[in-house]
Enzyme design. Structure first.
Site, PDB file in Angstrom:
ATOM      1  N   TYR A  77       1.200 -46.310   1.499  1.00 34.77           N
ATOM      2  CA  TYR A  77       2.577 -46.775   1.333  1.00 34.77           C
ATOM      3  C   TYR A  77       3.388 -45.917   0.640  1.00 34.77           C
ATOM      4  O   TYR A  77       4.684 -46.195   0.281  1.00 34.77           O
ATOM      5  CB  TYR A  77       2.691 -48.285   0.765  1.00 34.77           C
TER       6      TYR A  77
ATOM      7  N   ASP B  26     -13.657 -55.344   4.970  1.00 31.79           N
ATOM      8  CA  ASP B  26     -13.732 -55.940   6.135  1.00 31.79           C
ATOM      9  C   ASP B  26     -14.663 -57.155   5.940  1.00 31.79           C
ATOM     10  O   ASP B  26     -14.107 -58.354   6.505  1.00 31.79           O
ATOM     11  CB  ASP B  26     -14.703 -55.133   6.988  1.00 31.79           C
TER      12      ASP B  26
END
Ligand code: NAD
Length: 360
Positions: free
Chosen positions: A124, A225
């Protein structure tokens, strides 16, 4: 003395939910002197800028702001108002408590998680190279030479910086938050098995910081994950999560979903000198001016603000009032009704009225 607080109503449903939060904060009896300033599409229309200088100046001066969601016009070259605010004011921590309240339709009950996202780095950071540009070609050549791996020549590149300093700052924030809020555990979430240097550094620094809190706050780490699966299977096992920017963004929405969605998900962007409190949701333009959407996310952001300015009792009373109104399930907005088309659903301002009545 009254607290001076900057109020940014925002766009779309922003003014409606901001007004609801403002009324609820005032109803706690805490004295506030509001300074209303614009940002977003409305600000552009009136002042020719999506983020006027006076808005930033007001937040810097008052150090605390509550903000409705804003719209940054797309494709007209404007930088995101939210990203500009975070960068200009160095709001390095995004805090999103995800708590289930009795009466909210949600996949799980009794969840109380805090997602703490690093706000300034990672993918970002906005360091991107467009496909086919000279700078991109030059960068690809250097990378191919230095890494001895080949990146396809028609690639675009996004850079993922993770620094020791910013990681230490966010992990310390997470531990201090855990202590202040009587939490038990901090989980560092990463993908250090694949991104050995960036996420690897995030994990290493997190482990170093955790040593300072040994015996006070438990520490563990999870791969991103695996974390997603575990949050879906056994969210009760987790408490405070600390994450780099991108995973933090995704996990915040996942956790908001676990506790009933955007209507009840508050948040804050906090820096060393100032803080902005705002709901997780956006400006939902299709509901603009309809007095329909749920004001709770914004009111709970107000609860966080009250805690932040040291008005702990008022914060507790306001949260209790929200809890009771949701539990009763009568004067609540459509999204909290069993049937979304229930004609007895309250409007935004009526739900705020119900909360204010509980504070009397
Ligand atoms: P959104 O959150 O505005 O709306 C998505 C849907 O969620 C809505 O259509 C509605 O069904 C539901 N919803 C949102 N808030 C709700 C509430 N309080 N009560 C009940 N239901 C609610 O997301 P979007 O449509 O992706 O974005 C719309 C605009 O908002 C975009 O311009 C986006 O950039 C902006 N945005 C701003 C912020 C911010 O300023 N913090 C955050 C996210 C999106």
């Amino acid at each position: 003395m009254a607290h001076k607080i900057t109020l940014i109503p925002g766009d779309g449903i922003g003014p409606e939910v901001s007004l609801a939060a403002k009324r609820c904060i005032e109803a706690t009896g805490v004295k506030v002197q509001w300074e209303e300033v614009p940002a977003g599409e409305e600000a552009l229309k009136k002042y020719g800028k999506v983020l006027p200088d006076e808005t930033i100046a007001s937040i810097k001066k008052n150090k605390v702001a509550i903000k409705g969601p804003v719209i940054t016009p797309i494709g007209e070259g404007y930088r995101s108002v939210n990203v500009q605010m975070r960068q200009t004011l160095n709001l390095y921590a995004c805090l999103r408590p995800c708590k289930w309240y009795e009466g909210v339709k949600a996949p799980y009950k009794n969840i109380d998680l805090a997602v703490i996202r690093e706000n300034t780095e990672d993918l970002y950071a906005g360091i991107e190279f467009e496909e086919g540009k000279n700078a991109t070609r030059k960068l690809l050549k250097d990378i191919n030479k230095l890494s001895k791996k080949t990146i396809a020549s028609d690639s675009a590149i996004s850079i993922k910086p993770i620094s020791r300093k910013a990681t230490e700052r966010i992990v310390r924030f997470a531990f201090e938050y855990a202590i202040k809020n009587k939490r038990k555990k901090v989980t560092c979430v990463h993908k250090a098995n694949i991104m050995k240097f960036t996420d690897g550094l995030f994990l290493k620094v997190a482990k170093d910081v955790a040593r300072d809190y040994e015996g006070k706050i438990e520490f563990e780490d999870r791969l991103i994950d695996n974390m997603c699966m575990q949050l879906v299977q056994k969210p009760w096992d987790y408490d405070c999560l600390v994450l780099p920017n991108l995973y933090g963004d995704i996990i915040s929405d996942l956790c908001a979903g676990l506790v009933g969605g955007l209507g009840v998900a508050p948040g804050a962007n906090i820096g060393e000198t100032c803080a902005i409190f705002e709901a997780t949701h956006g400006s939902a333009p299709k509901y603009k001016g309809k007095n329909k959407v749920n004001p709770v996310a914004m009111i709970l952001s107000g609860v966080m603000l009250l805690k932040f300015i040291g008005e702990e009792k008022a914060a507790q009373r306001l949260e209790e009032a929200v809890k009771e109104v949701i539990k009763e399930g009568k004067r609540v907005t459509y999204d909290l009704k069993a049937d979304k088309n229930d004609p007895t659903a309250a409007g935004t301002s009526e739900m705020a009225d119900a909360i204010i009545e509980r504070l009397k």
